[in-house]
Design an enzyme around this catalytic site. Structure first.
Site, PDB file in Angstrom:
ATOM      1  N   GLU A  14     -12.902   1.712  10.243  1.00 30.85           N
ATOM      2  CA  GLU A  14     -13.396   2.651  11.185  1.00 30.85           C
ATOM      3  C   GLU A  14     -12.909   3.624  11.498  1.00 30.85           C
ATOM      4  OE1 GLU A  14     -15.020   0.405  14.817  1.00 30.85           O
ATOM      5  OE2 GLU A  14     -16.273   2.434  15.358  1.00 30.85           O
ATOM      6  N   ARG A  62      -4.695 -11.955  10.243  1.00 34.23           N
ATOM      7  CA  ARG A  62      -4.119 -10.505  10.482  1.00 34.23           C
ATOM      8  C   ARG A  62      -2.631 -10.606  10.403  1.00 34.23           C
ATOM      9  NH1 ARG A  62      -7.661  -7.960  13.648  1.00 34.23           N
ATOM     10  NH2 ARG A  62      -6.305  -6.514  14.350  1.00 34.23           N
ATOM     11  N   LYS A 108      -5.755  -1.379  18.515  1.00 37.60           N
ATOM     12  CA  LYS A 108      -6.036   0.267  18.555  1.00 37.60           C
ATOM     13  C   LYS A 108      -6.333   0.702  20.013  1.00 37.60           C
ATOM     14  CE  LYS A 108      -9.107   0.909  14.172  1.00 37.60           C
ATOM     15  NZ  LYS A 108     -10.079   1.155  13.808  1.00 37.60           N
TER      16      LYS A 108
HETATM   17  P1  ATP Z   1     -11.469  -2.747  15.480  1.00 34.16           P
HETATM   18  O1  ATP Z   1     -12.617  -3.176  14.633  1.00 34.16           O
HETATM   19  O2  ATP Z   1     -11.344  -3.417  16.953  1.00 34.16           O
HETATM   20  O3  ATP Z   1     -11.753  -1.032  15.729  1.00 34.16           O
HETATM   21  P2  ATP Z   1      -9.772  -2.871  13.566  1.00 34.16           P
HETATM   22  O4  ATP Z   1      -8.218  -2.945  13.710  1.00 34.16           O
HETATM   23  O5  ATP Z   1     -10.389  -4.272  13.044  1.00 34.16           O
HETATM   24  O6  ATP Z   1     -10.389  -2.545  14.953  1.00 34.16           O
HETATM   25  P3  ATP Z   1     -10.863  -1.332  11.335  1.00 34.16           P
HETATM   26  O7  ATP Z   1     -10.919   0.087  11.365  1.00 34.16           O
HETATM   27  O8  ATP Z   1     -12.113  -2.182  11.446  1.00 34.16           O
HETATM   28  O9  ATP Z   1      -9.984  -1.743  12.506  1.00 34.16           O
HETATM   29  O10 ATP Z   1     -10.005  -2.256  10.148  1.00 34.16           O
HETATM   30  C1  ATP Z   1     -10.085  -1.970   9.060  1.00 34.16           C
HETATM   31  C2  ATP Z   1      -9.664  -3.053   8.200  1.00 34.16           C
HETATM   32  O11 ATP Z   1      -8.391  -3.673   8.304  1.00 34.16           O
HETATM   33  C3  ATP Z   1     -10.465  -4.476   8.663  1.00 34.16           C
HETATM   34  O12 ATP Z   1     -11.198  -4.934   7.238  1.00 34.16           O
HETATM   35  C4  ATP Z   1      -9.707  -5.104   9.218  1.00 34.16           C
HETATM   36  O13 ATP Z   1      -9.845  -6.487   9.160  1.00 34.16           O
HETATM   37  C5  ATP Z   1      -8.358  -4.804   8.749  1.00 34.16           C
HETATM   38  N1  ATP Z   1      -7.320  -5.055   9.849  1.00 34.16           N
HETATM   39  C6  ATP Z   1      -7.075  -4.600  10.961  1.00 34.16           C
HETATM   40  N2  ATP Z   1      -6.138  -4.987  11.606  1.00 34.16           N
HETATM   41  C7  ATP Z   1      -5.392  -5.750  10.714  1.00 34.16           C
HETATM   42  C8  ATP Z   1      -4.372  -6.643  10.751  1.00 34.16           C
HETATM   43  N3  ATP Z   1      -3.395  -6.695  12.083  1.00 34.16           N
HETATM   44  N4  ATP Z   1      -3.906  -7.205   9.732  1.00 34.16           N
HETATM   45  C9  ATP Z   1      -4.466  -7.361   8.560  1.00 34.16           C
HETATM   46  N5  ATP Z   1      -5.591  -6.654   8.500  1.00 34.16           N
HETATM   47  C10 ATP Z   1      -6.200  -5.642   9.609  1.00 34.16           C
END
Ligand code: ATP
Ligand code: MG
Length: 558
Positions: A34, A260, A270
Site C-alpha cells: 500500500e 511476518r 508503519k
Molecule cells: P499496513 O497494511 O498496516 O499498512 P503492511 O506493513 O502490511 O502495513 P503493506 O504495504 O500492506 O503494509 O505490505 C505489503 C506486503 O508486505 C504485504 O503483502 C504484507 O503482508 C507484507 N509485509 C508487511 N510487513 C511484513 C513483515 N514484517 N514481514 C513480512 N511481510 C510483510
C-alpha cells in the site's frame, strides 16, 4: 545479481508440487504494497519471497500498489516503494500495476454481486453496524436493510458512485452469513463512500473498494497463482475464496500465509515509523538508524546482504523474532568480501617521526583487500607527521598491550617500524604529540633481520590525509522489544548516533562515490553518505562494526 542459494521451505514445496502435478505451467506471484509509507525490512521478506519465487521457478512477479485508501496514499510513497524494489535487485518488467487500474472492473463485479443477491447497500450508522456485528461467542444480527430489493440496491449503489451521499451514509456489504463463527464473513463491507481525490484517479470516484474485496479480485485479474501474505490474513482466506467463488473471474489464486518478519531492537510498524519521522525523533525516512530500506541503504547495507538475510531467516507459519545480529552478520559477510580496505583514524593523536625528512612524502603500496588480490593495490602517502588512534598508545601499557608505548617499537601498517621516544602533554596531562624514530630499512613494514614486532597499527598521513565527518550508528532502541511497550519513544537509545566532526582519512577516500562501502581497517565497515558526502566534504557512516573476533584474526595475520 548475487543470488542466494534458495533454501527449501513450505511455500517452495507447494509451488514445486503444483508445477510437478501440472496445476500450473508457470507461477505468477505479486508484491502488493500500500503506498502509504516507506518499505521496511519486513517488506523485504515479502519482496524476496515473491520476486525470488518467480526468479527461481522461471515465473513472473507483478508489482501491484494496493491503493484503495486515498486519504493515506501518495505518489511520493509509490515512487519510493518502486525505487526500493529495484534497489533490492528485482524487476517487475512491464508488470507495474495498481488496484486502482481495476476500479471500473471492481465496480462492475460489485454490481454483479448485487444482481445475484450477494451484496446489499446498508444504511445503518457505523455504531449500529458495530453493535450488530456480534462477538466471538455471539452471532451477529441482520441489518434492517439486508433484504432490500435488487433494484433498490442497484439504484443506491449507482447514487453512491455518483457522489449523492455524504461519507458514511451508506456502505455496500457482501451478503454472506451474519451468524458465521468467522467475523470476517459477517457481511463485510466491500465499498464505502469517501468523497476525496485519489492520487491516481483524481476525483473520478466517490466510492472506494475495501482491501479484502479488492485484493482477491486483483490477484485473479492478474492471473496470480500463489497469493502469499502474512499470517494475520489467515482468517480472511474464507472471504478471499468466497468473493472469487461468486464472480466470473479468470482464475482462483491460492492464498498462502506465512509469518511476518519481526526483528528485535527495532520496530516494523508503519504507524510507529511515521511517528518517528513526524515527531522529529529521527532525521527522516532515510535516517541510517531506521529499519526502512531507504535507511538501511543509506547506512550502507548492501542489497545482496538483505536478500541473503531474508533467505536465511526462512519461512514458517510460526511467529518468531529474529535477532538483529543475524542481519548484521549477513552485512558483515557481504562487506568482508566486497568492501575495499582503507585506513582512517577516528580519534586522532599526532605522531611526529623526528628522523624522517620534513619535506618528504613517500607513496607506499597498500593492498586493497588482503584476502583478495583481485582488488589490487593503491598508493598511500607517508610523511613525517601521521595520525594514529589515541587508544593505540599507552604511556604505561598493561601486560598484553602490544601497541605503541614509550620505548616500544610497532609497525605502521604498510609503512615503517617506528619506536616511541617521548611524548608531549598539555596542562591537563593529555598526550598531545607522540615522538618516534623510524627505521628506514623497514619500508613496507618488514624488518630485514626479522626481529619480532608484535603490534601493527593503522595511521593516516597528516600531509596527505583528509578530514571527514564520521557518524557512528548503533541500534535505535535500547530494549529488545520496543514495539510491545506502551510508548516506544521511551526506549530510544540515546547513543544511537555519535558524530565525529574531524576524523582523518587516507587521501584515496576523497574520490569515494556517495554510497560506496569500505572497511576502515580495524574499525568497521563504513560508507560514504548518500546525501551529504561530496568531493569537497567527506562524510562517512558506520554501517556495522567488525566482528568481535576481529582482534584475534588480526593478530594472526600480522
Ligand atoms: P499496513 O497494511 O498496516 O499498512 P503492511 O506493513 O502490511 O502495513 P503493506 O504495504 O500492506 O503494509 O505490505 C505489503 C506486503 O508486505 C504485504 O503483502 C504484507 O503482508 C507484507 N509485509 C508487511 N510487513 C511484513 C513483515 N514484517 N514481514 C513480512 N511481510 C510483510
Ligand atoms: Mg497490509
Amino acid at each position: 545479481m548475487d543470488t542466494p542459494a534458495p533454501r527449501s521451505n513450505f511455500i517452495r514445496d507447494i509451488i514445486e508440487d503444483d508445477l510437478r502435478e501440472g496445476r500450473h505451467q508457470r507461477i505468477v506471484t505479486r508484491f502488493p504494497p500500500e503506498p502509504n509509507g516507506y518499505l521496511h525490512i519486513g517488506h523485504a521478506k515479502s519482496i524476496c519471497l515473491n520476486f525470488g519465487a518467480a526468479r527461481d521457478y522461471a515465473g513472473q512477479c507483478n508489482l501491484r500498489f494496493d491503493d484503495t485508501n486515498p486519504e493515506k496514499e501518495s505518489d511520493e510513497f509509490e515512487q519510493s516503494i518502486a525505487d526500493d524494489v529495484q534497489w533490492l535487485g528485482f524487476s517487475w518488467e512491464e508488470r507495474y500495476f495498481h488496484a486502482s487500474d481495476y476500479f471500473e472492473q471492481l465496480h462492475d463485479f460489485a454490481v454483479h454481486l448485487i444482481q445475484h443477491g450477494k451484496a446489499y447497500v446498508d444504511s445503518q450508522s457505523a455504531e449500529e453496524t458495530r453493535l450488530n456485528r456480534g462477538t466471538l461467542t455471539e452471532a451477529g444480527r441482520a441489518s434492517p436493510y439486508r433484504d432490500r430489493s435488487i433494484e433498490e440496491n442497484l439504484d443506491l449503489f449507482a447514487r453512491m458512485r455518483a457522489g449523492e451521499f455524504a461519507d458514511g451514509a451508506h456502505v455496500l456489504r457482501a451478503r454472506i452469513d451474519m451468524a458465521s463463527p468467522n467475523i470476517n464473513l459477517r457481511d463485510p463491507t466491500i465499498y464505502r463512500i469517501r468523497r476525496v481525490a485519489h492520487h491516481r484517479t483524481g476525483a473520478s470516484w466517490s466510492i472506494y473498494p475495501m482491501y479484502d474485496y479488492t485484493h482477491c479480485i486483483s490477484d485473479a485479474l492478474e492471473g496470480i497463482t500463489h497469493s502469499l501474505c502474512t499470517l494475520e490474513f489467515e482468517d480472511h482466506r474464507p472471504l478471499y475464496d468466497w468473493v472469487l467463488d461468486q464472480l466470473p473471474v479468470p482464475c482462483h489464486p491460492r492464498q498462502i500465509e506465512f509469518a511476518r518478519l519481526e526483528l528485535n531492537y527495532t520496530i516494523t510498524s508503519k504507524r510507529k515509523l511515521h511517528a518517528l519521522v513526524h515527531e522529529g525523533l529521527v532525521s527522516g525516512w532515510d535516517d541510517p538508524r531506521m529499519p526502512t530500506l531507504k535507511g538501511l541503504r543509506r547506512r550502507g547495507y548492501p542489497p545482496a546482504a538483505i536478500r541473503e538475510f531474508c533467505e536465511r531467516v526462512g519461512l514458517t507459519k510460526k511467529q518468531t523474532t529474529i535477532d538483529m545480529g543475524v542481519l548484521e552478520t549477513c552485512v558483515r559477510e557481504d562487506l568482508d568480501r566486497n568492501a575495499p580496505r582503507v585506513m582512517a583514524v577516528l580519534d586522532p593523536v599526532k605522531v611526529v617521526i623526528d628522523n624522517y625528512p620534513a619535506d618528504l612524502v613517500e607513496q607506499l603500496p597498500a593492498a586493497n583487500h588482503p584476502k583478495d588480490p583481485a582488488f589490487g593495490e593503491r598508493q598511500i602517502g607517508f610523511s613525517r607527521e601521521v595520525y594514529i588512534e589515541r587508544e593505540d598508545f599507552m604511556e604505561e601499557p598493561p601486560k598484553g598491550f602490544f601497541r605503541l608505548a614509550p620505548g616500544r617499537e610497532v609497525r605502521l601498517r604498510y609503512g615503517y617500524l617506528v619506536t616511541c621516544t617521548h611524548v608531549e602533554k598539555n596542562a591537563a596531562g593529555d598526550v598531545t604529540t607522540i615522538h618516534c624514530q623510524y627505521d628506514p630499512a623497514t619500508r613496507g613494514g618488514n624488518a630485514p633481520d626479522n626481529r619480532q614486532v608484535k603490534g601493527t597499527i593503522h595511521w593516516v598521513s597528516a600531509a596527505t590525509g583528509i578530514s571527514a565527518e564520521v557518524r557512528l550508528y548503533d541500534r535505535l532502541f535500547n530494549i529488545a522489544d520496543p514495539g510491545s511497550e506502551d510508548d516506544f519513544r521511551q526506549h530510544l537509545n540515546p547513543d544511537s548516533q555519535r558524530v565525529i566532526p574531524d576524523a582523518k582519512l587516507e587521501a584515496s577516500l576523497a574520490e569515494a562515490a556517495p554510497g560506496a562501502s569500505v572497511q576502515f581497517e580495524r574499525l568497521g565497515y563504513f560508507c560514504a553518505d548518500l546525501r551529504d558526502h561530496s568531493a569537497g566534504r567527506a562524510v562517512f557512516n558506520r554501517t556495522v562494526t567488525l566482528r568481535d573476533t576481529w582482534a584475534k584474526a588480526q593478530g594472526k595475520r600480522d
